[in-house]
Scaffold this motif. Structure first.
Motif, PDB file in Angstrom:
ATOM      1  N   UNK A 114     -10.591 -55.589  -8.357  1.00  0.00           N
ATOM      2  CA  UNK A 114     -11.942 -56.059  -8.043  1.00  0.00           C
ATOM      3  C   UNK A 114     -12.534 -55.264  -6.885  1.00  0.00           C
ATOM      4  N   UNK A 115     -11.753 -55.041  -5.865  1.00  0.00           N
ATOM      5  CA  UNK A 115     -12.233 -54.270  -4.712  1.00  0.00           C
ATOM      6  C   UNK A 115     -12.577 -52.841  -5.124  1.00  0.00           C
ATOM      7  N   UNK A 116     -11.793 -52.266  -5.992  1.00  0.00           N
ATOM      8  CA  UNK A 116     -12.045 -50.895  -6.449  1.00  0.00           C
ATOM      9  C   UNK A 116     -13.330 -50.812  -7.255  1.00  0.00           C
ATOM     10  N   UNK A 117     -13.598 -51.816  -8.089  1.00  0.00           N
ATOM     11  CA  UNK A 117     -14.840 -51.837  -8.863  1.00  0.00           C
ATOM     12  C   UNK A 117     -16.038 -51.929  -7.932  1.00  0.00           C
ATOM     13  N   UNK A 118     -15.943 -52.767  -6.906  1.00  0.00           N
ATOM     14  CA  UNK A 118     -17.043 -52.890  -5.941  1.00  0.00           C
ATOM     15  C   UNK A 118     -17.317 -51.557  -5.257  1.00  0.00           C
ATOM     16  N   UNK A 119     -16.271 -50.828  -4.933  1.00  0.00           N
ATOM     17  CA  UNK A 119     -16.457 -49.530  -4.277  1.00  0.00           C
ATOM     18  C   UNK A 119     -17.085 -48.522  -5.241  1.00  0.00           C
ATOM     19  N   UNK A 120     -16.663 -48.537  -6.503  1.00  0.00           N
ATOM     20  CA  UNK A 120     -17.203 -47.587  -7.471  1.00  0.00           C
ATOM     21  C   UNK A 120     -18.687 -47.826  -7.730  1.00  0.00           C
ATOM     22  N   UNK A 121     -19.140 -49.096  -7.616  1.00  0.00           N
ATOM     23  CA  UNK A 121     -20.543 -49.424  -7.828  1.00  0.00           C
ATOM     24  C   UNK A 121     -21.317 -49.561  -6.516  1.00  0.00           C
ATOM     25  N   UNK A 122     -20.668 -49.268  -5.402  1.00  0.00           N
ATOM     26  CA  UNK A 122     -21.298 -49.310  -4.082  1.00  0.00           C
ATOM     27  C   UNK A 122     -21.975 -50.663  -3.846  1.00  0.00           C
ATOM     28  N   UNK A 123     -21.248 -51.732  -4.107  1.00  0.00           N
ATOM     29  CA  UNK A 123     -21.758 -53.084  -3.960  1.00  0.00           C
ATOM     30  C   UNK A 123     -21.216 -53.714  -2.679  1.00  0.00           C
ATOM     31  N   UNK A 124     -22.028 -54.573  -2.079  1.00  0.00           N
ATOM     32  CA  UNK A 124     -21.558 -55.336  -0.932  1.00  0.00           C
ATOM     33  C   UNK A 124     -20.471 -56.291  -1.405  1.00  0.00           C
ATOM     34  N   UNK A 125     -19.320 -56.194  -0.793  1.00  0.00           N
ATOM     35  CA  UNK A 125     -18.134 -56.904  -1.276  1.00  0.00           C
ATOM     36  C   UNK A 125     -17.699 -57.938  -0.242  1.00  0.00           C
ATOM     37  N   UNK A 126     -17.419 -59.137  -0.715  1.00  0.00           N
ATOM     38  CA  UNK A 126     -16.860 -60.190   0.125  1.00  0.00           C
ATOM     39  C   UNK A 126     -15.690 -60.826  -0.607  1.00  0.00           C
ATOM     40  N   UNK A 127     -14.712 -61.237   0.170  1.00  0.00           N
ATOM     41  CA  UNK A 127     -13.517 -61.851  -0.412  1.00  0.00           C
ATOM     42  C   UNK A 127     -13.261 -63.194   0.253  1.00  0.00           C
ATOM     43  N   UNK A 128     -13.016 -64.209  -0.557  1.00  0.00           N
ATOM     44  CA  UNK A 128     -12.640 -65.524  -0.051  1.00  0.00           C
ATOM     45  C   UNK A 128     -11.244 -65.841  -0.557  1.00  0.00           C
ATOM     46  N   UNK A 129     -10.351 -66.139   0.358  1.00  0.00           N
ATOM     47  CA  UNK A 129      -9.021 -66.585  -0.031  1.00  0.00           C
ATOM     48  C   UNK A 129      -9.057 -68.107  -0.173  1.00  0.00           C
TER      49      UNK A 129
END
Length: 331
Positions: free
Chosen positions: A64-79
């Motif tokens: 998921x993090x890699x996809x966000x980077x490939x699309x240059x999207x603002x990424x947030x993660x909630x555990x």
């Protein structure tokens, strides 16, 4: 100044030029899992949210993090944890000092992102899981009676561990139905697993270079909806969903014997928009019955409820889906 939206021709050309680059960038961190990556990207092009189901340690979070980077999207993660509260997701109002005195100020939560990773979503109780419902459906958050719009594009990619594991809370059906796909991630073949172990115990992988922008992702979503699909294939998607509903006219015996609940209209919608997005991702200008069949498993997997007889017979949801595909005539 806002960037003018891309035309359909420009968006299609950009996707054609960047498709292989995205695959190459994701291959820097992800080994194998081609079907999983395709289904995840198709869900994004369709503008839908996606569940990623699999045992711990299968690189769900990394993907998921890699996809966000490939699309240059603002990424947030909630555990997600058992003590997580709804306000920890959506945000809350706090008392702050201003020039005009103390005022309540809304502090946005991590849901204010383009791509939200809800990690181990079934580790938190249903009350907190439900905090995502408004954001997923309406792309907004309401706090103290005030609506706060989320930035576009907005995706929720949620990982979950198998429900048989300790400390999990099965997601309510209302929330499950709002996920376009439920993508199953399984263990890799031995050769690919050896490659993963070798990579991750040596030098760090090269950083992922963004291929697309958030604006292009929005254009791709709009373009996916314009992909033509024959009326016969729309009827095929509806018949597949209808055939999964037990104790209805025309329901096959295996559905009546093994299912307590079938797929609703939203499943047929998911099949059609998913077929359009898959055709676009693969470079075709029309959606086909093959696209619908290819997406039947991720669309139905979280929408069919097995009964005790199916469990006693050792039948899985995917078994029922394959029988449904074989049962409903292809146009």
């Amino acid at each position: 100044m806002t960037t003018p939206p891309l035309s359909d021709e420009s968006a299609f050309a950009a996707l054609e030029a960047g498709r292989d680059r995205v695959r190459a960038e994701l291959a820097k961190t992800i080994v194998g899992q081609e079907d999983v990556i395709e289904q995840l990207l198709v869900a994004m092009l369709a503008g839908g949210h996606c569940l990623l189901t699999g045992a711990p340690g299968l690189a769900k979070t990394l993907l998921v993090k890699s996809v966000a980077q490939a699309f240059h999207l603002k990424f947030q993660r909630i555990q997600f944890t058992p003590d997580l509260m709804p306000a920890d997701i959506t945000g809350t109002e706090i008392l702050t000092e201003t020039d005009s005195g103390r005022q309540l100020t809304f502090v946005p939560g991590p849901v204010f992102a383009n791509l939200l990773l809800a990690d181990e979503i079934n580790r938190t109780p249903p009350k907190t899981q439900a905090a995502l419902l408004e954001a997923m459906q309406e792309h907004q958050v309401t706090a103290a009676g005030v609506r706060h719009q989320l930035a576009e594009p907005f995706f929720v990619l949620a990982t979950q561990n198998p429900v048989e594991m300790e400390g999990t809370y099965p997601l309510p059906e209302a929330q499950l139905d709002r996920f376009l796909f439920n993508v199953l991630i399984d263990y890799l073949p031995e050769a690919q697993e050896i490659e993963v172990v070798t990579r991750t115990t040596s030098a760090k992988p090269a950083p992922i270079t963004p291929v697309f922008s958030a604006e292009e992702a929005i254009a791709f979503q709009s373009l996916a909806r314009d992909v033509p699909i024959a009326s016969d294939n729309v009827s095929y998607a509806v018949r597949l969903a209808a055939a999964s509903r037990p104790h209805r006219d025309g329901a096959p015996d295996f559905v009546n014997n093994w299912l307590n609940w079938g797929a609703g209209t939203r499943a047929a919608q998911a099949l059609v928009i998913g077929a359009k997005a898959r055709a676009l991702w693969l470079g075709r200008t029309h959606a086909s019955a093959d696209d619908i069949r290819a997406l039947a498993a991720p669309v139905f997997r979280h929408r069919l409820l097995l009964n005790y007889r199916a469990e006693a017979d050792g039948v899985t949801v995917d078994d029922v889906i394959q029988k449904l595909i074989a049962h409903v005539p292809t146009p």
